[in-house]
Design a protein around this motif. Sequence first.
Motif, PDB file in Angstrom:
ATOM      1  N   LYS A 125       0.835  -1.214  -0.058  1.00  0.00           N
ATOM      2  CA  LYS A 125      -0.045   0.203   0.024  1.00  0.00           C
ATOM      3  C   LYS A 125       1.066   1.380   0.015  1.00  0.00           C
ATOM      4  CE  LYS A 125      -3.616  -2.536   2.670  1.00  0.00           C
ATOM      5  NZ  LYS A 125      -3.980  -2.767   4.010  1.00  0.00           N
ATOM      6  N   LEU A 126       2.130   1.102   0.330  1.00  0.00           N
ATOM      7  CA  LEU A 126       2.961   2.073   0.397  1.00  0.00           C
ATOM      8  C   LEU A 126       3.469   2.654  -0.993  1.00  0.00           C
ATOM      9  CD1 LEU A 126       5.356   1.344   3.424  1.00  0.00           C
ATOM     10  CD2 LEU A 126       3.357   2.698   3.382  1.00  0.00           C
ATOM     11  N   SER A 127       3.861   4.110  -1.112  1.00  0.00           N
ATOM     12  CA  SER A 127       4.297   4.585  -2.336  1.00  0.00           C
ATOM     13  C   SER A 127       5.601   4.116  -2.373  1.00  0.00           C
ATOM     14  CB  SER A 127       4.367   6.023  -2.568  1.00  0.00           C
ATOM     15  OG  SER A 127       4.956   6.667  -1.616  1.00  0.00           O
ATOM     16  N   ARG A 128       6.320   4.326  -3.855  1.00  0.00           N
ATOM     17  CA  ARG A 128       7.615   4.154  -3.773  1.00  0.00           C
ATOM     18  C   ARG A 128       8.565   4.800  -2.839  1.00  0.00           C
ATOM     19  NH1 ARG A 128       9.748   0.880  -8.607  1.00  0.00           N
ATOM     20  NH2 ARG A 128       7.984   0.753  -9.773  1.00  0.00           N
ATOM     21  N   PHE A 129       8.132   6.217  -2.910  1.00  0.00           N
ATOM     22  CA  PHE A 129       8.890   6.973  -2.125  1.00  0.00           C
ATOM     23  C   PHE A 129       8.826   6.654  -0.508  1.00  0.00           C
ATOM     24  CE2 PHE A 129       9.052  10.889   0.927  1.00  0.00           C
ATOM     25  CZ  PHE A 129      10.176  11.101   0.736  1.00  0.00           C
ATOM     26  N   GLN A 130       7.833   6.378  -0.264  1.00  0.00           N
ATOM     27  CA  GLN A 130       7.566   5.789   1.364  1.00  0.00           C
ATOM     28  C   GLN A 130       8.374   4.571   1.597  1.00  0.00           C
ATOM     29  OE1 GLN A 130       3.354   5.449   1.325  1.00  0.00           O
ATOM     30  NE2 GLN A 130       3.276   7.386   2.505  1.00  0.00           N
ATOM     31  N   VAL A 131       8.531   3.610   0.629  1.00  0.00           N
ATOM     32  CA  VAL A 131       9.463   2.193   0.802  1.00  0.00           C
ATOM     33  C   VAL A 131      10.675   2.605   0.582  1.00  0.00           C
ATOM     34  CG1 VAL A 131       9.785   0.193  -0.407  1.00  0.00           C
ATOM     35  CG2 VAL A 131       7.477   0.905  -0.130  1.00  0.00           C
ATOM     36  N   SER A 132      11.140   3.583  -0.245  1.00  0.00           N
ATOM     37  CA  SER A 132      12.384   3.987  -0.286  1.00  0.00           C
ATOM     38  C   SER A 132      13.095   4.552   0.886  1.00  0.00           C
ATOM     39  CB  SER A 132      12.850   4.932  -1.488  1.00  0.00           C
ATOM     40  OG  SER A 132      12.206   4.413  -2.633  1.00  0.00           O
ATOM     41  N   VAL A 133      12.238   5.730   1.563  1.00  0.00           N
ATOM     42  CA  VAL A 133      12.531   6.225   2.634  1.00  0.00           C
ATOM     43  C   VAL A 133      12.717   5.026   4.054  1.00  0.00           C
ATOM     44  CG1 VAL A 133      11.711   7.641   4.823  1.00  0.00           C
ATOM     45  CG2 VAL A 133      11.579   8.263   2.128  1.00  0.00           C
ATOM     46  N   ILE A 134      11.677   4.309   4.177  1.00  0.00           N
ATOM     47  CA  ILE A 134      11.788   3.353   5.212  1.00  0.00           C
ATOM     48  C   ILE A 134      12.930   2.510   5.023  1.00  0.00           C
ATOM     49  CG2 ILE A 134      10.360   1.048   6.003  1.00  0.00           C
ATOM     50  CD1 ILE A 134       7.867   2.916   5.395  1.00  0.00           C
ATOM     51  N   THR A 135      13.122   1.866   3.781  1.00  0.00           N
ATOM     52  CA  THR A 135      14.224   1.074   3.526  1.00  0.00           C
ATOM     53  C   THR A 135      15.510   1.604   3.718  1.00  0.00           C
ATOM     54  OG1 THR A 135      12.920  -0.195   1.692  1.00  0.00           O
ATOM     55  CG2 THR A 135      15.464  -0.335   1.689  1.00  0.00           C
TER      56      THR A 135
ATOM     57  N   ARG B  90       6.041  -6.688  -2.193  1.00  0.00           N
ATOM     58  CA  ARG B  90       5.583  -5.687  -3.096  1.00  0.00           C
ATOM     59  C   ARG B  90       5.612  -6.087  -4.492  1.00  0.00           C
ATOM     60  NH1 ARG B  90       5.377  -0.515  -2.006  1.00  0.00           N
ATOM     61  NH2 ARG B  90       5.853   0.246  -4.065  1.00  0.00           N
TER      62      ARG B  90
END
Length: 124
Positions: free
Chosen positions: A41-51, A119
């Motif tokens: 459900k997360l955007s690419r940006f959100q996944v990138s930041v968390i990762t 994902r």
Amino acid sequence: MTEYEIIDVISSLRSEAAQHVMNFVSVMFGFIVAAYLVGPKLSRFQVSVITILYVIWTPGPMWAAYDASTAVQQLYAQYHDVLPIELGASPLTSHAPVVVTVGIATSWVMSLAFLFQVRATKQG
């Protein structure tokens, strides 16, 4: 140092190493649960930041556990003749820094792979 002080330091360092491993395990499983429940459900940006945050901060416990277990090895080697008990009896003790580091690093990489696999599976 007295026998008691040596045993106490070695015991404290072993506990510290175990605590760092448990800190890593807690963060890793939190990351895995988040990846499974909300990853798709997360955007690419959100996944990138968390990762990126996960990649930056999780090596800390790995390095700290390595340092603590290496210090245990060095203390035991230095004071082995003075100690009345066999603290390093386990063959694993002599390989603890490598075993702990490899185990955590493998878990770390696999948890990142899990995020991307979840994902890809749920989005595709």
